[in-house]
Design a protein around this motif. Sequence first.
Motif, PDB file in Angstrom:
ATOM      1  N   LEU A  76      25.073  53.957  34.535  1.00  0.00           N
ATOM      2  CA  LEU A  76      24.871  53.485  33.166  1.00  0.00           C
ATOM      3  C   LEU A  76      24.376  52.045  33.257  1.00  0.00           C
ATOM      4  CD1 LEU A  76      25.184  53.733  30.094  1.00  0.00           C
ATOM      5  CD2 LEU A  76      27.603  53.206  30.389  1.00  0.00           C
ATOM      6  N   VAL A  77      23.153  51.782  32.748  1.00  0.00           N
ATOM      7  CA  VAL A  77      22.536  50.464  32.901  1.00  0.00           C
ATOM      8  C   VAL A  77      22.365  49.709  31.597  1.00  0.00           C
ATOM      9  CG1 VAL A  77      21.366  51.108  35.044  1.00  0.00           C
ATOM     10  CG2 VAL A  77      20.178  51.410  32.859  1.00  0.00           C
ATOM     11  N   GLY A  78      22.556  50.378  30.449  1.00  0.00           N
ATOM     12  CA  GLY A  78      22.394  49.696  29.174  1.00  0.00           C
ATOM     13  C   GLY A  78      22.306  50.678  28.026  1.00  0.00           C
ATOM     14  N   THR A  79      21.744  50.184  26.911  1.00  0.00           N
ATOM     15  CA  THR A  79      21.607  51.009  25.711  1.00  0.00           C
ATOM     16  C   THR A  79      20.251  50.805  25.060  1.00  0.00           C
ATOM     17  OG1 THR A  79      22.519  49.290  24.261  1.00  0.00           O
ATOM     18  CG2 THR A  79      24.076  50.918  25.155  1.00  0.00           C
ATOM     19  N   VAL A  80      19.869  51.797  24.286  1.00  0.00           N
ATOM     20  CA  VAL A  80      18.733  51.699  23.381  1.00  0.00           C
ATOM     21  C   VAL A  80      19.243  52.204  22.038  1.00  0.00           C
ATOM     22  CG1 VAL A  80      17.773  53.984  23.977  1.00  0.00           C
ATOM     23  CG2 VAL A  80      16.270  52.194  23.101  1.00  0.00           C
ATOM     24  N   SER A  81      18.795  51.556  20.957  1.00  0.00           N
ATOM     25  CA  SER A  81      19.359  51.901  19.656  1.00  0.00           C
ATOM     26  C   SER A  81      18.328  51.778  18.543  1.00  0.00           C
ATOM     27  CB  SER A  81      20.545  50.973  19.338  1.00  0.00           C
ATOM     28  OG  SER A  81      20.112  49.629  19.308  1.00  0.00           O
ATOM     29  N   THR A  82      18.658  52.381  17.426  1.00  0.00           N
ATOM     30  CA  THR A  82      17.849  52.249  16.217  1.00  0.00           C
ATOM     31  C   THR A  82      18.700  51.569  15.151  1.00  0.00           C
ATOM     32  OG1 THR A  82      18.502  54.425  15.418  1.00  0.00           O
ATOM     33  CG2 THR A  82      16.464  54.302  16.719  1.00  0.00           C
ATOM     34  N   ALA A  83      18.028  50.876  14.227  1.00  0.00           N
ATOM     35  CA  ALA A  83      18.727  50.160  13.159  1.00  0.00           C
ATOM     36  C   ALA A  83      17.763  49.914  12.012  1.00  0.00           C
ATOM     37  CB  ALA A  83      19.272  48.829  13.683  1.00  0.00           C
ATOM     38  N   LEU A  84      18.296  49.452  10.907  1.00  0.00           N
ATOM     39  CA  LEU A  84      17.499  49.100   9.726  1.00  0.00           C
ATOM     40  C   LEU A  84      16.491  50.192   9.381  1.00  0.00           C
ATOM     41  CD1 LEU A  84      16.947  45.306  10.466  1.00  0.00           C
ATOM     42  CD2 LEU A  84      18.726  46.370   9.059  1.00  0.00           C
ATOM     43  N   VAL A  85      16.971  51.418   9.352  1.00  0.00           N
ATOM     44  CA  VAL A  85      16.126  52.569   9.060  1.00  0.00           C
ATOM     45  C   VAL A  85      15.781  52.589   7.572  1.00  0.00           C
ATOM     46  CG1 VAL A  85      16.081  55.101   8.983  1.00  0.00           C
ATOM     47  CG2 VAL A  85      17.036  53.920  10.970  1.00  0.00           C
ATOM     48  N   ASP A  86      14.493  52.690   7.280  1.00  0.00           N
ATOM     49  CA  ASP A  86      14.013  52.788   5.896  1.00  0.00           C
ATOM     50  C   ASP A  86      13.237  54.096   5.796  1.00  0.00           C
ATOM     51  OD1 ASP A  86      12.614  52.662   3.469  1.00  0.00           O
ATOM     52  OD2 ASP A  86      12.342  50.486   3.605  1.00  0.00           O
ATOM     53  N   ARG A  87      13.903  55.151   5.368  1.00  0.00           N
ATOM     54  CA  ARG A  87      13.280  56.481   5.320  1.00  0.00           C
ATOM     55  C   ARG A  87      12.149  56.534   4.288  1.00  0.00           C
ATOM     56  NH1 ARG A  87      18.781  57.301   6.124  1.00  0.00           N
ATOM     57  NH2 ARG A  87      19.253  58.378   8.066  1.00  0.00           N
ATOM     58  N   ARG A  88      12.296  55.808   3.189  1.00  0.00           N
ATOM     59  CA  ARG A  88      11.260  55.817   2.161  1.00  0.00           C
ATOM     60  C   ARG A  88       9.954  55.239   2.707  1.00  0.00           C
ATOM     61  NH1 ARG A  88       8.539  52.542  -0.504  1.00  0.00           N
ATOM     62  NH2 ARG A  88       9.746  50.765   0.153  1.00  0.00           N
ATOM     63  N   ALA A  89      10.034  54.109   3.388  1.00  0.00           N
ATOM     64  CA  ALA A  89       8.836  53.474   3.935  1.00  0.00           C
ATOM     65  C   ALA A  89       8.431  54.078   5.278  1.00  0.00           C
ATOM     66  CB  ALA A  89       9.064  51.974   4.087  1.00  0.00           C
ATOM     67  N   GLY A  90       9.340  54.809   5.917  1.00  0.00           N
ATOM     68  CA  GLY A  90       9.023  55.442   7.196  1.00  0.00           C
ATOM     69  C   GLY A  90       9.062  54.486   8.374  1.00  0.00           C
ATOM     70  N   ARG A  91       9.974  53.510   8.341  1.00  0.00           N
ATOM     71  CA  ARG A  91      10.037  52.564   9.457  1.00  0.00           C
ATOM     72  C   ARG A  91      11.483  52.362   9.908  1.00  0.00           C
ATOM     73  NH1 ARG A  91       8.619  48.911   5.139  1.00  0.00           N
ATOM     74  NH2 ARG A  91      10.485  47.736   4.599  1.00  0.00           N
ATOM     75  N   PHE A  92      11.598  51.845  11.123  1.00  0.00           N
ATOM     76  CA  PHE A  92      12.904  51.555  11.710  1.00  0.00           C
ATOM     77  C   PHE A  92      12.725  50.446  12.735  1.00  0.00           C
ATOM     78  CE2 PHE A  92      10.855  54.485  14.525  1.00  0.00           C
ATOM     79  CZ  PHE A  92      11.254  54.131  15.801  1.00  0.00           C
ATOM     80  N   MET A  93      13.824  49.835  13.110  1.00  0.00           N
ATOM     81  CA  MET A  93      13.817  48.850  14.198  1.00  0.00           C
ATOM     82  C   MET A  93      14.512  49.476  15.394  1.00  0.00           C
ATOM     83  SD  MET A  93      14.409  45.070  12.626  1.00  0.00           S
ATOM     84  CE  MET A  93      13.578  44.274  14.001  1.00  0.00           C
ATOM     85  N   TYR A  94      14.140  49.001  16.554  1.00  0.00           N
ATOM     86  CA  TYR A  94      14.832  49.452  17.752  1.00  0.00           C
ATOM     87  C   TYR A  94      15.280  48.230  18.548  1.00  0.00           C
ATOM     88  CZ  TYR A  94      11.976  48.352  21.843  1.00  0.00           C
ATOM     89  OH  TYR A  94      11.366  47.700  22.876  1.00  0.00           O
ATOM     90  N   GLY A  95      16.279  48.444  19.383  1.00  0.00           N
ATOM     91  CA  GLY A  95      16.746  47.409  20.288  1.00  0.00           C
ATOM     92  C   GLY A  95      17.077  48.018  21.632  1.00  0.00           C
ATOM     93  N   ILE A  96      16.967  47.209  22.653  1.00  0.00           N
ATOM     94  CA  ILE A  96      17.317  47.666  24.001  1.00  0.00           C
ATOM     95  C   ILE A  96      18.081  46.554  24.691  1.00  0.00           C
ATOM     96  CG2 ILE A  96      15.099  46.933  24.978  1.00  0.00           C
ATOM     97  CD1 ILE A  96      15.408  49.526  26.812  1.00  0.00           C
ATOM     98  N   ALA A  97      19.093  46.924  25.441  1.00  0.00           N
ATOM     99  CA  ALA A  97      19.888  45.962  26.199  1.00  0.00           C
ATOM    100  C   ALA A  97      20.183  46.566  27.563  1.00  0.00           C
ATOM    101  CB  ALA A  97      21.186  45.652  25.467  1.00  0.00           C
ATOM    102  N   LEU A  98      19.827  45.820  28.598  1.00  0.00           N
ATOM    103  CA  LEU A  98      20.107  46.230  29.974  1.00  0.00           C
ATOM    104  C   LEU A  98      20.887  45.122  30.663  1.00  0.00           C
ATOM    105  CD1 LEU A  98      16.603  47.543  31.123  1.00  0.00           C
ATOM    106  CD2 LEU A  98      18.572  48.918  30.489  1.00  0.00           C
TER     107      LEU A  98
END
Length: 187
Positions: A76-98
């Motif tokens: 296990l080396v880290g994570t990847v994630s999604t956040a601030l999801v806006d389904r109406r506009a069709g966008r999201f943010m992602y983050g990665i941490a290693l």
Amino acid sequence: MTSAWVGKLVRLRAVEPEDWEVFRELDQNTVDERRGSMIRPPRSAARKREWAEQTALKQDDDTFVLAIETLAAGVLVGTVSTALVDRRAGRFMYGIALGSEHHRRGYATDAVPLLLNFMFGERRFHKCEAGVWAFNEPSLALQRKLGFTEEGRLRDHEFFAGRHHDVVLFGMTAPEFAARHPFPSEL
């Protein structure tokens, strides 16, 4: 068997409650913590265990944290994630941490397209966004390597380490991603 969650170097999987010790160890490196977000006070074993348990249970189809595990050794080396999801506009943010000992081995370059393939190709999102501290040159280079376009800069946006720092904003649309990483043709 083929899996959309397996790349050349890593596989993405759900966070499991027993992962808490690895995540607690990763949190001990305050340089890594600051690169990803901010330094927090040390957390107890009980608190980190609770975080892992809650993360393992709290997931929906669009907002989640996934563990990044190496294929070669199952580490296990880290994570990847999604956040601030806006389904109406069709966008999201992602983050990665290693963890820093896992940097520059290709894990992030392998993991992020797996995530984007799912969000664009299965969940029908149109745009992915990312925010990177302006001083974090390796992360800035990663975004560019992955095909993200720099879209702006939030000046003096965040405060830590005794001063304010800029945040560089990046974006990539589904067609831009598909041009670089064609969706699988086998169904």
